[in-house]
Design a protein around this motif. Sequence first.
Motif, short mmCIF file in Angstrom:
data_model
loop_
_atom_site.label_atom_id
_atom_site.label_comp_id
_atom_site.label_asym_id
_atom_site.label_seq_id
_atom_site.Cartn_x
_atom_site.Cartn_y
_atom_site.Cartn_z
N THR A 281 -25.24 -33.54 -20.62
CA THR A 281 -26.47 -34.11 -20.08
C THR A 281 -27.02 -35.16 -21.04
O THR A 281 -27.50 -34.83 -22.11
CB THR A 281 -27.52 -33.00 -19.84
OG1 THR A 281 -26.97 -32.06 -18.93
CG2 THR A 281 -28.80 -33.57 -19.25
N THR B 166 -27.76 -39.85 -29.21
CA THR B 166 -26.38 -39.61 -29.69
C THR B 166 -25.44 -39.28 -28.53
O THR B 166 -24.28 -39.65 -28.57
CB THR B 166 -26.32 -38.50 -30.75
OG1 THR B 166 -27.52 -37.74 -30.69
CG2 THR B 166 -26.19 -39.06 -32.13
N ARG B 167 -25.96 -38.61 -27.53
CA ARG B 167 -25.09 -38.33 -26.37
C ARG B 167 -24.78 -39.60 -25.60
O ARG B 167 -23.69 -39.76 -25.06
CB ARG B 167 -25.73 -37.29 -25.46
CG ARG B 167 -25.67 -35.92 -26.08
CD ARG B 167 -26.02 -34.83 -25.10
NE ARG B 167 -26.42 -33.64 -25.84
CZ ARG B 167 -26.95 -32.57 -25.29
NH1 ARG B 167 -27.16 -32.54 -24.00
NH2 ARG B 167 -27.29 -31.54 -26.04
N ARG C 94 -33.81 -27.35 -15.47
CA ARG C 94 -34.48 -27.80 -16.69
C ARG C 94 -34.97 -26.62 -17.52
O ARG C 94 -35.44 -25.62 -17.01
CB ARG C 94 -35.66 -28.75 -16.41
CG ARG C 94 -35.34 -29.88 -15.49
CD ARG C 94 -34.37 -30.87 -16.11
NE ARG C 94 -34.81 -31.33 -17.40
CZ ARG C 94 -34.04 -31.33 -18.49
NH1 ARG C 94 -32.81 -30.92 -18.44
NH2 ARG C 94 -34.50 -31.75 -19.63
N GLY C 95 -34.88 -26.81 -18.82
CA GLY C 95 -35.16 -25.70 -19.72
C GLY C 95 -36.61 -25.46 -20.08
O GLY C 95 -36.97 -24.38 -20.54
N LEU C 96 -37.46 -26.43 -19.91
CA LEU C 96 -38.82 -26.26 -20.41
C LEU C 96 -39.76 -25.80 -19.29
O LEU C 96 -39.58 -26.15 -18.14
CB LEU C 96 -39.31 -27.57 -21.03
CG LEU C 96 -38.30 -28.26 -21.96
CD1 LEU C 96 -38.88 -29.53 -22.54
CD2 LEU C 96 -37.83 -27.34 -23.07
N ARG D 110 -34.41 -29.13 -33.60
CA ARG D 110 -34.20 -27.82 -32.97
C ARG D 110 -33.13 -27.09 -33.75
O ARG D 110 -32.07 -27.64 -34.02
CB ARG D 110 -33.74 -27.98 -31.51
CG ARG D 110 -34.79 -28.60 -30.62
CD ARG D 110 -34.34 -28.63 -29.17
NE ARG D 110 -35.21 -29.50 -28.39
CZ ARG D 110 -35.03 -29.80 -27.11
NH1 ARG D 110 -33.99 -29.29 -26.46
NH2 ARG D 110 -35.86 -30.59 -26.48
#
Length: 411
Positions: free
Chosen positions: A277, A306-307, A255-257, A110
């Motif tokens: 998140t 990674t988070r 939620r973004g999607l 992204r």
Amino acid sequence: MIQKIKGTMDIFPDEAALFRYVEGVMREEAAKYGYGEIRTPTFESTELFVRGVGDTTDVVQKEMYTFADDDKSISLRPEGTASVARAIIENGKCTDTMPLKFYYIISCFRHEKPQAGRTREFFQFGTEAFGSTSPASDATAIALAASVLKRLGLKRVKLNINSIGCKECRPAFRESLVSYFRSHEGCLCENCKSRLEKNPLRLLDCKVEKCHALAEGAPKTIDHLCEGCRHDLDMLLKSLDAMGIEYVINPSIVRGLDYYTGAVFEFISEGIGAQSTVCGGGRYDGLVEGLGGPSLPGIGFGMGITRVLLAMREEGVADIEKELPLLYVAALGEFAQVKALAICERLRREGKFCECDTVGRSLKAQMKYANKIGAKYTLIIGDSEIETGRAMLRDMSTGEQREVLLDSFSL
Ligand code: ATP
Ligand code: MG
């Protein structure tokens, strides 16, 4: 000097070992919950994401890596769900015995502003379960995510749940949301002003301070659920209670999607800053049909690896045991070096981790190096050891020594 592309990572062995450990836990837990691994292509038709993720989302509008391939527009995958949905439709899996449960560990792409916990190539553990509208399948997906995070030792990651309703209750909610924000339109950021037209639900999770404050007072999906959605949410919460999984209800999780419907959730870390998140997911009952397949409900999540690592570091649970060499063979002279290679090779074939000099260090430097890499045993060989076929094996931690036969000793 050629440098890596902004927002990408170089991962060296110690860090890669941590990734492998975390991914191993994800694979093991996925298997326990009956999810099988699926691998889909890294790039797909752009249209798949436009239809599957939604053309009003930031992901599709601003963040995709899209390029022309011959006369076709293709994109690097920004997420995994649309590809899995495409794959099951294309491969005729929609009529298989339900549920269909898949997991994947992939990199996604992204074009975002890189910062801590946000990169342009990132790694994700994702799961998808198709073929059930029952809250039992939501509970199973959430339990899998919770169990991964628990096994990794994370205690400050909290499960937040909401329901954003279905096509029955969404339109009325959308109207009350739009009229609320219309009456405060002057206070909205530019982005939200255009979201108001195209994707008003997204206003609820705008990160800009003034919008965030307004969102606090906005109508909440959870107060506008139809009977079916209310019942499903109650059953999900009851199931989580019964499974001993803690949660909080958080009406601002949207939620973004575009494809989400019904239950949505996020696991949020208390200690890793703005990109907190670590896992987000929910139900997407319209996706498969929207991509030209049959009506097939689904529930899934994406967990940012990674988070998760950031959260593990922050909670002090990121130290994993490193495998150290069992034996270091120090050699004096050319013939001894050949012998050292042969000894190491024989023991490696028995599955042991062995090292010997390959850079031409002096004997003293070899011993120093053996110490540095943490070898458990060392063996020193020179001409006389080759002649007698015997040498002294030294236990580096106790200093004890014993004589061994070079061609047959074992560890
Ligand atoms: P965010 O609100 O953080 O941008 P999102 O809603 O865009 O997240 P999803 O598409 O649901 O995220 O992706 C699932 C998970 O993947 C996120 O919860 C996060 O942990 C991780 N993730 C998403 N984008 C990135 C990124 N650019 N870099 C690192 N991890 C990411
Ligand atoms: Mg995002």
